[in-house]
Motif scaffolding. Sequence first.
Motif, PDB file in Angstrom:
ATOM      1  N   UNK A 195     -38.205  18.445 -33.102  1.00 35.37           N
ATOM      2  CA  UNK A 195     -37.773  18.325 -34.492  1.00 35.37           C
ATOM      3  C   UNK A 195     -36.747  17.199 -34.602  1.00 35.37           C
ATOM      4  N   UNK A 196     -36.506  16.669 -35.792  1.00 31.24           N
ATOM      5  CA  UNK A 196     -35.563  15.545 -35.911  1.00 31.24           C
ATOM      6  C   UNK A 196     -34.124  15.932 -35.636  1.00 31.24           C
ATOM      7  N   UNK A 197     -33.818  17.237 -35.643  1.00 36.14           N
ATOM      8  CA  UNK A 197     -32.432  17.653 -35.464  1.00 36.14           C
ATOM      9  C   UNK A 197     -32.390  18.998 -34.757  1.00 36.14           C
ATOM     10  N   UNK A 198     -31.378  19.153 -33.899  1.00 39.02           N
ATOM     11  CA  UNK A 198     -31.134  20.409 -33.197  1.00 39.02           C
ATOM     12  C   UNK A 198     -29.797  20.985 -33.637  1.00 39.02           C
ATOM     13  N   UNK A 199     -29.652  22.284 -33.504  1.00 44.38           N
ATOM     14  CA  UNK A 199     -28.371  22.948 -33.771  1.00 44.38           C
ATOM     15  C   UNK A 199     -28.103  23.927 -32.637  1.00 44.38           C
ATOM     16  N   UNK A 200     -27.120  23.612 -31.825  1.00 43.43           N
ATOM     17  CA  UNK A 200     -26.778  24.450 -30.674  1.00 43.43           C
ATOM     18  C   UNK A 200     -25.475  25.204 -30.935  1.00 43.43           C
ATOM     19  N   UNK A 201     -25.510  26.508 -30.781  1.00 50.54           N
ATOM     20  CA  UNK A 201     -24.264  27.250 -30.749  1.00 50.54           C
ATOM     21  C   UNK A 201     -23.571  26.924 -29.429  1.00 50.54           C
ATOM     22  N   UNK A 202     -22.322  26.506 -29.504  1.00 47.90           N
ATOM     23  CA  UNK A 202     -21.583  26.203 -28.281  1.00 47.90           C
ATOM     24  C   UNK A 202     -21.482  27.440 -27.406  1.00 47.90           C
ATOM     25  N   UNK A 203     -21.365  28.614 -28.051  1.00 46.55           N
ATOM     26  CA  UNK A 203     -21.354  29.888 -27.329  1.00 46.55           C
ATOM     27  C   UNK A 203     -22.538  30.712 -27.806  1.00 46.55           C
ATOM     28  N   UNK A 204     -23.573  30.865 -26.975  1.00 50.26           N
ATOM     29  CA  UNK A 204     -24.766  31.594 -27.429  1.00 50.26           C
ATOM     30  C   UNK A 204     -24.558  33.105 -27.526  1.00 50.26           C
ATOM     31  N   UNK A 205     -23.495  33.623 -26.901  1.00 49.44           N
ATOM     32  CA  UNK A 205     -23.113  35.022 -27.044  1.00 49.44           C
ATOM     33  C   UNK A 205     -21.729  35.048 -27.668  1.00 49.44           C
ATOM     34  N   UNK A 206     -21.598  35.752 -28.788  1.00 48.61           N
ATOM     35  CA  UNK A 206     -20.326  35.814 -29.507  1.00 48.61           C
ATOM     36  C   UNK A 206     -19.851  37.254 -29.521  1.00 48.61           C
ATOM     37  N   UNK A 207     -18.803  37.517 -28.750  1.00 50.61           N
ATOM     38  CA  UNK A 207     -18.246  38.863 -28.636  1.00 50.61           C
ATOM     39  C   UNK A 207     -17.028  38.965 -29.551  1.00 50.61           C
ATOM     40  N   UNK A 208     -17.013  39.970 -30.383  1.00 50.95           N
ATOM     41  CA  UNK A 208     -15.886  40.228 -31.278  1.00 50.95           C
ATOM     42  C   UNK A 208     -15.193  41.504 -30.814  1.00 50.95           C
ATOM     43  N   UNK A 209     -14.135  41.380 -30.004  1.00 52.68           N
ATOM     44  CA  UNK A 209     -13.488  42.575 -29.441  1.00 52.68           C
ATOM     45  C   UNK A 209     -12.616  43.327 -30.439  1.00 52.68           C
ATOM     46  N   UNK A 210     -12.433  42.732 -31.625  1.00 52.98           N
ATOM     47  CA  UNK A 210     -11.634  43.375 -32.676  1.00 52.98           C
ATOM     48  C   UNK A 210     -12.175  42.907 -34.024  1.00 52.98           C
ATOM     49  N   UNK A 211     -11.653  43.448 -35.134  1.00 54.41           N
ATOM     50  CA  UNK A 211     -12.217  43.106 -36.442  1.00 54.41           C
ATOM     51  C   UNK A 211     -11.845  41.712 -36.945  1.00 54.41           C
ATOM     52  N   UNK A 212     -11.054  40.969 -36.189  1.00 62.42           N
ATOM     53  CA  UNK A 212     -10.636  39.659 -36.646  1.00 62.42           C
ATOM     54  C   UNK A 212     -11.759  38.638 -36.649  1.00 62.42           C
ATOM     55  N   UNK A 213     -11.605  37.623 -37.510  1.00 62.47           N
ATOM     56  CA  UNK A 213     -12.591  36.540 -37.583  1.00 62.47           C
ATOM     57  C   UNK A 213     -12.491  35.658 -36.336  1.00 62.47           C
ATOM     58  N   UNK A 214     -13.586  35.007 -36.041  1.00 58.95           N
ATOM     59  CA  UNK A 214     -13.631  34.108 -34.881  1.00 58.95           C
ATOM     60  C   UNK A 214     -14.216  32.781 -35.309  1.00 58.95           C
ATOM     61  N   UNK A 215     -13.647  31.698 -34.770  1.00 63.68           N
ATOM     62  CA  UNK A 215     -14.202  30.379 -35.022  1.00 63.68           C
ATOM     63  C   UNK A 215     -15.472  30.192 -34.200  1.00 63.68           C
ATOM     64  N   UNK A 216     -16.507  29.739 -34.860  1.00 63.18           N
ATOM     65  CA  UNK A 216     -17.810  29.545 -34.213  1.00 63.18           C
ATOM     66  C   UNK A 216     -18.194  28.080 -34.369  1.00 63.18           C
ATOM     67  N   UNK A 217     -18.470  27.431 -33.240  1.00 62.00           N
ATOM     68  CA  UNK A 217     -18.829  26.019 -33.266  1.00 62.00           C
ATOM     69  C   UNK A 217     -20.339  25.839 -33.113  1.00 62.00           C
ATOM     70  N   UNK A 218     -20.857  24.950 -33.954  1.00 62.92           N
ATOM     71  CA  UNK A 218     -22.271  24.590 -33.888  1.00 62.92           C
ATOM     72  C   UNK A 218     -22.355  23.090 -33.642  1.00 62.92           C
TER      73      UNK A 218
END
Length: 825
Positions: free
Chosen positions: A495-518
Amino acid sequence: MAAGAIFSCAADAGAVPPPLFPDSMNASEIQLRLQKLNVLGRVLYLAAHPDDENTTLISLWANGSLYDAGYLSVTRGDGGQNLLGSELREKLGVIRTQELLAARRIDHGQQFFTRAVDFGFSKNPEETLRFWDHDKILSDVVWVIRRFRPDIVVTRFSPEDRLTHGHHTASAILATEAFPAAGDSKKFFNQLTLVKPWQPNRLVWNTSPFFFTNRKLPFDPTGLTTMEAGGYNALLGKAYTELAAASVSMNKSQGVGSPARRGQRTEYFKWLAGEPMNGGLFDGVDTTWKRVANSETIATKISKVIADFRPSDPSASVPGLLDVRDELDRIKEDDWVPQKKAEVDQIIAACLGLHLEASTETPVVSPGQELPVKIEAINRSNVAVNWISYRMASAQATSVGEPLATDKLVTKEFKTPVSGETKYSQPYWLRQPATVGTFTVEDQDLIGRPINPPHFPTEITVKIADREITYTLDTKYKTVDPIAGEVRDDIVIAPPVFANFVDPILIFPNPGAKKVRVRVLASDGPVKGDVHLSAPDGWSVSPNSVAVDLKNANAEKDLEFSVRPPTSMGEGTLKAIVTSDGQSFSFARERIAYPHIGVHILMPPAEAKLVRADVRTNGHVIGYIPGAGDDIPAALQQIGYTVKQLGEGDLAPENLRQFSAIVLGVRIFNSQDRIPTWLPELVNYAKGGGVVVVQYNTTADLKSKDFGPYPLELSRDRVTDETAEVKMLAPDHPVLNTPNKISARDFEGWVQERGLYFPDKWDPAWVPILSSHDPSEKPLDGGLLVAKVDKGYFIYTGYSWFRQLPAGAPGAYRIFANMVSLGGK
């Protein structure tokens, strides 16, 4: 001797394609290929995994007996471990597939696979065949037999063995069932629009003294057929055992490098089915041209070409080869004649020193674009050769009409449109979701093939003495590496463009928000558009979308989103979607590159796993010493730890004091020569209040028999059922209580297995924490051992954290957090 086509097929399986243009051959290799023209025999070796095959036999058959020798590996080995890096599952399957192809380029066999998934170690064939969907994989084995048409089928394993990997025995069972089914027109009759039934002559088991001695049984060769396989091939300058060692050593991800053995080697065979075997493996099988009707003169003509062959002037054989080719054209037969004609055409090219190559400087192309292609042609003989035409895929042929003068390079350049319907170059078996035991492949023609067919086949037609011969080239991306020199890789259709999650597993150990990089990557040109994340109900994402403007191919940019989990525990999938020019794309890009297999690009869905789990931690900084390769550091970072990689020079006591715990990578005692020197420093660190976690090691090639401050002995014990009950032997131990209270729920959602290579003997100072076992087997208590060492702890664990943490198993994170938190730092 250059390898032939990877997948041979008979004419009734569809029109036989023009021969793939051969690798260059020297005079000795040409001579072997000439001799092979008079040999009409095929043998198929069948086993469960990559590196199960007997490469000595494949080397002997392909280079000595000159049979077509094939290896059918039922799986691609994707459930194994990886000594090279952290790639597991599908990525490991791609590596091991390419390693087998590298092996076949050395021993000159052909390679086949079924749709079976290597789902991990299995202790019985019944479980294996259940996961594999028995009839589906049986149909694949039948398909390969019908398409390859072997005279003899050889299994690596016994269909009656109950003391080995369930995959091994299952592969032999499938062979015994496929043997009669392949010749039965009532079985898998849907295949018969493409192939005919085919009944091999016999089925045998390639046994060995090791099989018996490994089971503490006496080895009695009475009644077995023997074969001497250790001969020397003067034309290749190698013994077949030397070829075999080089071949099996291509399985580098498994660490099975083999020394080059020389001298006699006896192979043993036990008859299983078919015609009786009275003296030799091919008893009763005519491997000469007599098996083809109306072919009386062909063998004579080939023998004359062989007798007249001059290594100093191979081109002198071209007239005789053209005569053989004419004779083949007069025979109406749909199996051996088309194949031998293709072999003759390849030999003609080699005798001419004819070099034909189609290449591009464009590594990646998208459907709807154009691919620039350059063809090079050179005739390095005094035989007159005319270049008639070229064409790509289904396009009309472009006339050339130009002589290829001796040693004069001729080039043609053109652009070919890439259809908007062209499929991306994702390996065909990974294009659709798989089940636990089988890959999803609907196209019957693809089943059995090791890899995708060439994406951009270029046909070149030349005329030699009024005979037109068409060769097919696999167009490659060609570049020059300053160290490796000229490098050829597959062209990537993407495809002309890819989108990779920098972290393919995202663990949320508490209810707080987490920054997610693509990370957004342009594959082959500028990309302008928007990126948004699609989250499950209850999860929130901000902002709604982020604009992206990539100016050129290979440009990339990291985008940041904030993801907030629900308060309740649970799992889900986060999907990245790029919208550009009115189209949406959601593919990630994964690059696999090793010197022995080249570069391979995978394009899985652009997804990350979301896990909301109550994971509490103590401490802040973890030291990690790499072993064979795992993704534990990234997993620990997901639950809030800072992880620093350690090596030589980092293990001084004053440096180690900063760490809450030290984690050793998987198989470090198998792969790190310095571990005996480092171990005392790690024990001293633990005595001072630290925690050392040693992950699993195998029993082979250990660098040290000391794994910690107190003795323990490894075994081959394992728990293969990932759902097996786990009992807590020390429920009050801190490792099960602090900072997370561990319960039976923490062992839910595990993948592939519980663990492997558990210790079975240990000093009383080690406290066994958990016990588990497969159905109807004894409890195994050595999977998690914890020893108090003065102020700290030393842990040895065979549980497969290297699989569970990257898979996002919530309980595995909670238990691992407890292990590295034991010191309380």
